[in-house]
Motif scaffolding. Structure first.
Motif, PDB file in Angstrom:
ATOM      1  N   TYR A  76      44.947 -43.870  25.204  1.00 36.53           N
ATOM      2  CA  TYR A  76      45.052 -44.295  23.809  1.00 36.53           C
ATOM      3  C   TYR A  76      46.510 -44.213  23.354  1.00 36.53           C
ATOM      4  CZ  TYR A  76      44.518 -44.340  18.737  1.00 36.53           C
ATOM      5  OH  TYR A  76      44.630 -44.645  17.407  1.00 36.53           O
ATOM      6  N   PRO A  77      47.107 -45.340  22.912  1.00 31.47           N
ATOM      7  CA  PRO A  77      48.503 -45.326  22.447  1.00 31.47           C
ATOM      8  C   PRO A  77      48.595 -44.857  21.006  1.00 31.47           C
ATOM      9  CG  PRO A  77      47.628 -47.557  22.354  1.00 31.47           C
ATOM     10  CD  PRO A  77      46.526 -46.695  22.911  1.00 31.47           C
ATOM     11  N   MET A  78      49.360 -43.808  20.773  1.00 31.48           N
ATOM     12  CA  MET A  78      49.527 -43.275  19.428  1.00 31.48           C
ATOM     13  C   MET A  78      50.743 -43.883  18.736  1.00 31.48           C
ATOM     14  SD  MET A  78      48.610 -39.265  20.146  1.00 31.48           S
ATOM     15  CE  MET A  78      48.503 -38.889  18.397  1.00 31.48           C
ATOM     16  N   LEU A  79      51.841 -44.119  19.488  1.00 33.17           N
ATOM     17  CA  LEU A  79      53.047 -44.750  18.961  1.00 33.17           C
ATOM     18  C   LEU A  79      53.591 -45.721  19.995  1.00 33.17           C
ATOM     19  CD1 LEU A  79      55.133 -41.845  17.332  1.00 33.17           C
ATOM     20  CD2 LEU A  79      53.990 -43.728  16.136  1.00 33.17           C
ATOM     21  N   SER A  80      54.252 -46.779  19.515  1.00 35.27           N
ATOM     22  CA  SER A  80      54.902 -47.735  20.399  1.00 35.27           C
ATOM     23  C   SER A  80      56.393 -47.428  20.490  1.00 35.27           C
ATOM     24  CB  SER A  80      54.707 -49.165  19.882  1.00 35.27           C
ATOM     25  OG  SER A  80      53.349 -49.519  19.876  1.00 35.27           O
ATOM     26  N   ASP A  81      56.996 -47.823  21.605  1.00 38.02           N
ATOM     27  CA  ASP A  81      58.434 -47.665  21.807  1.00 38.02           C
ATOM     28  C   ASP A  81      59.158 -48.706  20.952  1.00 38.02           C
ATOM     29  OD1 ASP A  81      61.006 -47.365  22.685  1.00 38.02           O
ATOM     30  OD2 ASP A  81      60.581 -47.735  24.796  1.00 38.02           O
ATOM     31  N   LEU A  82      59.592 -48.284  19.768  1.00 40.69           N
ATOM     32  CA  LEU A  82      60.184 -49.208  18.807  1.00 40.69           C
ATOM     33  C   LEU A  82      61.298 -48.508  18.040  1.00 40.69           C
ATOM     34  CD1 LEU A  82      59.987 -52.063  17.566  1.00 40.69           C
ATOM     35  CD2 LEU A  82      58.436 -51.095  15.853  1.00 40.69           C
ATOM     36  N   GLY A  83      62.512 -49.046  18.131  1.00 37.41           N
ATOM     37  CA  GLY A  83      63.635 -48.445  17.426  1.00 37.41           C
ATOM     38  C   GLY A  83      63.909 -47.041  17.928  1.00 37.41           C
ATOM     39  N   ALA A  84      63.982 -46.092  17.011  1.00 36.05           N
ATOM     40  CA  ALA A  84      64.250 -44.706  17.378  1.00 36.05           C
ATOM     41  C   ALA A  84      63.006 -43.970  17.851  1.00 36.05           C
ATOM     42  CB  ALA A  84      64.858 -43.969  16.182  1.00 36.05           C
ATOM     43  N   PHE A  85      61.838 -44.591  17.695  1.00 36.32           N
ATOM     44  CA  PHE A  85      60.585 -43.916  18.020  1.00 36.32           C
ATOM     45  C   PHE A  85      60.192 -44.162  19.484  1.00 36.32           C
ATOM     46  CE2 PHE A  85      60.357 -44.690  13.450  1.00 36.32           C
ATOM     47  CZ  PHE A  85      60.036 -43.424  12.977  1.00 36.32           C
ATOM     48  N   VAL A 112      51.701 -38.143  27.203  1.00 31.55           N
ATOM     49  CA  VAL A 112      52.937 -38.648  27.802  1.00 31.55           C
ATOM     50  C   VAL A 112      53.803 -39.318  26.747  1.00 31.55           C
ATOM     51  CG1 VAL A 112      51.753 -40.771  28.527  1.00 31.55           C
ATOM     52  CG2 VAL A 112      53.891 -40.112  29.639  1.00 31.55           C
ATOM     53  N   ILE A 113      55.118 -39.117  26.857  1.00 31.06           N
ATOM     54  CA  ILE A 113      56.106 -39.725  25.970  1.00 31.06           C
ATOM     55  C   ILE A 113      57.037 -40.589  26.809  1.00 31.06           C
ATOM     56  CG2 ILE A 113      58.021 -39.270  24.379  1.00 31.06           C
ATOM     57  CD1 ILE A 113      56.728 -36.600  23.730  1.00 31.06           C
ATOM     58  N   GLY A 114      57.368 -41.785  26.322  1.00 27.22           N
ATOM     59  CA  GLY A 114      58.252 -42.683  27.059  1.00 27.22           C
ATOM     60  C   GLY A 114      59.235 -43.385  26.145  1.00 27.22           C
ATOM     61  N   LYS A 115      60.423 -43.692  26.690  1.00 27.59           N
ATOM     62  CA  LYS A 115      61.449 -44.368  25.882  1.00 27.59           C
ATOM     63  C   LYS A 115      62.316 -45.244  26.769  1.00 27.59           C
ATOM     64  CE  LYS A 115      63.336 -44.901  21.782  1.00 27.59           C
ATOM     65  NZ  LYS A 115      63.613 -46.334  22.025  1.00 27.59           N
TER      66      LYS A 115
END
Length: 214
Positions: free
Chosen positions: A94-103, A126-129
């Motif tokens: 389940y994706p909680m946040l998308s890789d967008l800007g500073a996030f 998991v966190i990705g950037k």
């Protein structure tokens, strides 16, 4: 089950799945074996299958589907040497946040939800950037992404991965998963179809990866 019979079944499975796919772009899912923070795009679909040498008679396959809200559902099938049972499991991310800007991208998930495979209800986050690239770097790389996460059970703690997508379409992914290094190399054949070479804890596999997205 003999090695030849296993390889025949693996080949039929891969052929049937690939023939059912259409050509389109999709990213996300796994680094090599560990989860990537970004799931497949909305209504995306992906198939990957890899086979070891005939001597070892091992093969791994994944089918992934992303819902309208980018929740990723995955079925995997592992046929491993020394295991008299083919392991099938069902995974959810389940994706909680998308890789967008500073996030960064943030996802949570569970592997082997029904405890029918190897991972036995292993929960993870998991966190990705994506890493910003300079004008000089972008001549070689199209995208570089880092993922770090941790999970219970089969995950055995922390995992880490880096994904490299080059301007010529080649992908090179590396990870430390269950405290072992894995590497995958993808070479484009036709649109969205890649030939894959994968090293899992030093064991070499070859296969195909095909993606679809609406």
């Amino acid at each position: 089950m003999s090695g030849i019979t296993r390889l025949k079944k693996s080949g039929v499975f891969a052929f049937v799945c690939v023939c059912g796919l259409l050509s389109c772009r999709a990213n996300g899912d796994r680094v090599v074996l560990s989860p990537e923070a970004s799931t497949l795009p909305t209504n995306g679909f992906k198939l990957e299958t890899i086979l070891a040498t005939a001597q070892n008679c091992q093969n791994l396959s994944w089918i992934q589907v992303s819902s309208a809200s980018s929740i990723e559902l995955e079925f995997n099938r592992f046929d491993l040497k020394g295991d008299n049972k083919t392991r099938n499991s069902f995974n959810v991310q389940y994706p909680m946040l998308s890789d967008l800007g500073a996030f960064p991208a943030i996802s949570i998930g569970v592997r082997d939800l029904f405890a029918t495979g190897l991972e036995r209800v292993s929960v993870y986050g998991v966190i990705g950037k994506s890493i910003p690239l300079s004008d000089r770097q972008i001549k070689l790389w199209r995208e570089v992404k880092i993922n770090i996460g941790a999970g219970t059970g089969w995950f055995n703690g922390v995992f880490f991965g880096i994904q490299n997508r080059f301007q010529n379409g080649i992908t090179l992914n590396m990870e430390l998963y269950r405290y072992r290094p894995n590497i995958s190399l993808g070479v484009p054949l036709v649109r969205n179809l890649q030939a894959k070479a994968v090293s899992l804890s030093g064991e070499l596999y070859f296969g195909l990866s095909y993606t679809f997205a609406r």
